[in-house]
Design a protein around this motif. Structure first.
Motif, mmCIF file in Angstrom:
data_model
loop_
_atom_site.group_PDB
_atom_site.id
_atom_site.type_symbol
_atom_site.label_atom_id
_atom_site.label_comp_id
_atom_site.label_asym_id
_atom_site.label_seq_id
_atom_site.Cartn_x
_atom_site.Cartn_y
_atom_site.Cartn_z
ATOM 1 N N UNK A 58 -3.480 38.363 105.054
ATOM 2 C CA UNK A 58 -2.290 38.320 104.178
ATOM 3 C C UNK A 58 -1.740 39.922 103.697
ATOM 4 N N UNK A 59 -2.723 40.824 103.639
ATOM 5 C CA UNK A 59 -2.201 41.967 103.135
ATOM 6 C C UNK A 59 -1.403 42.679 104.156
ATOM 7 N N UNK A 60 -1.938 42.651 105.537
ATOM 8 C CA UNK A 60 -1.232 43.481 106.788
ATOM 9 C C UNK A 60 -0.128 42.483 106.925
ATOM 10 N N UNK A 61 -0.128 41.235 106.889
ATOM 11 C CA UNK A 61 1.413 40.382 107.194
ATOM 12 C C UNK A 61 2.445 41.058 106.163
ATOM 13 N N UNK A 62 2.182 41.298 104.896
ATOM 14 C CA UNK A 62 3.066 41.898 103.916
ATOM 15 C C UNK A 62 3.397 43.089 104.224
ATOM 16 N N UNK A 63 2.399 44.151 104.807
ATOM 17 C CA UNK A 63 2.638 45.329 105.098
ATOM 18 C C UNK A 63 3.620 45.445 106.245
ATOM 19 N N UNK A 64 3.247 44.611 107.186
ATOM 20 C CA UNK A 64 4.289 44.684 108.323
ATOM 21 C C UNK A 64 5.806 44.314 107.819
ATOM 22 N N UNK A 65 5.892 43.376 107.162
ATOM 23 C CA UNK A 65 7.307 43.080 106.683
ATOM 24 C C UNK A 65 7.849 44.096 105.715
ATOM 25 N N UNK A 66 6.971 44.676 104.962
ATOM 26 C CA UNK A 66 7.406 45.873 104.374
ATOM 27 C C UNK A 66 8.110 46.832 105.179
ATOM 28 N N UNK A 67 7.182 47.364 106.286
ATOM 29 C CA UNK A 67 7.521 48.212 107.329
ATOM 30 C C UNK A 67 8.856 48.011 107.692
ATOM 31 N N UNK A 68 9.195 46.807 108.233
ATOM 32 C CA UNK A 68 10.343 46.268 108.721
ATOM 33 C C UNK A 68 11.798 46.445 107.842
ATOM 34 N N UNK A 69 11.392 46.135 106.535
ATOM 35 C CA UNK A 69 12.371 46.405 105.705
ATOM 36 C C UNK A 69 12.790 47.797 105.441
ATOM 37 N N UNK A 70 11.774 48.503 105.577
ATOM 38 C CA UNK A 70 11.888 49.966 105.459
ATOM 39 C C UNK A 70 12.436 50.501 106.503
#
Length: 292
Positions: A58-70
């Motif tokens: 879950x943590x890295x799933x959210x992190x990848x989505x955060x990177x895409x939003x960035x």
């Protein structure tokens, strides 16, 4: 000041990044470098998370989505700054300005919501470690991302639609390098009370979603990267509003706004890579992937 109906407004004028022609190339190179670092750094995070099964958590799933939003947030602002700097033409169409406002709100709001989801994930990991995999299942993670996107999109559309009802004055110069909702509202000659109330509600909501940094000392080992990113994101955002409130210098406010929309997105990959053992290990493997 004479008011102009919104339908007669064809374009706005953005602030010039530099008034010194000798610095134009330097400024252009600086923004281009920051944009490339942001895009490639966050793309590497996404590639690492999607390609390594050890990071399918879950943590890295959210992190990848955060990177895409960035990436999306930086793409909303920096390319237009680069075009205007190179062409020395600071105009942006009325439609283009309101579209930029909408997308900045969408991706900045999405950043905020994802950071909140990541805070929830860290809370469960610390306070309920034995039930972590049960609580933070894949279905809940997808629902949190969809909810984040829905909240940010509705918020952005609400603010953008409220802009369409405004009439603007003859002074159409925006004291920023890109279109930002507060500065566009300030150019209006019609009543902006509803717009301002909505903005302040959004600010209060963002502040209330901030996770507490001092609950438990042991949380720092698990949440160090997240707390650093949250502090950077909200700290620079708060700096934008403080600078616009306490200073009369529009250039200082413009610089603060660029810091908010560029610097956190550029530094996030480095923060997570440097503070996380798993990401360090994957980063070392990238040269072999590229050569293979």
């Amino acid at each position: 000041m004479e008011a102009r109906n919104k339908t007669s407004v064809s374009e706005f004028l953005l602030m010039e990044v530099t008034e010194n022609p000798e610095l134009q190339t330097l400024i252009f190179s600086l923004f281009l470098s920051m944009y490339l670092v942001t895009v490639f750094g966050n793309l590497l995070i996404i590639l690492a998370v999607t390609s390594d099964s050890c990071l399918h958590t879950p943590m890295y799933f959210f992190l990848s989505n955060l990177s895409l939003a960035d990436i999306c947030l930086s793409t909303t602002t920096i390319p237009k700054i680069l075009v205007n700097t190179h062409a020395r033409n600071q105009s942006i169409t009325y439609t283009g300005c309101l579209t930029q406002v909408c997308f900045v709100l969408v991706f900045a709001g999405l950043d905020s919501c994802i950071l909140s989801a990541m805070a929830c994930d860290r809370y469960v990991a610390i306070c309920h470690p034995l039930r972590y995999t049960v609580i933070m299942n894949s279905r809940l993670c997808f629902l949190l991302i969809l909810l984040s996107l829905f909240i940010s999109a509705v918020d952005a559309l609400l603010h953008s639609l409220m802009l369409f009802r405004l009439s603007f004055c003859t002074d159409l110069e925006i004291p920023l390098f890109f279109c930002e909702v507060v500065q566009v509202i300030r150019l209006a000659c019609s009543d902006t009370l509803i717009n301002n109330v909505l903005i302040y509600l959004a600010i209060v909501s963002s502040v209330l979603r901030m996770p507490s940094a001092g609950r438990k000392y042991k949380a720092f080992s698990t949440c160090g990267s997240h707390l650093s990113v949250v502090s950077l994101f909200y700290g620079t955002g708060l700096g934008v509003y403080i600078s616009s409130a306490v200073t009369d210098s529009s250039r200082n406010t413009a610089v603060a706004s660029v810091v908010f929309t560029v610097v956190p997105q550029m530094l996030n990959p480095f923060i997570y890579s440097l503070r996380n053992r798993d990401m360090k290990g994957i980063s070392r493997e990238f040269p072999s992937w590229l050569s293979g």
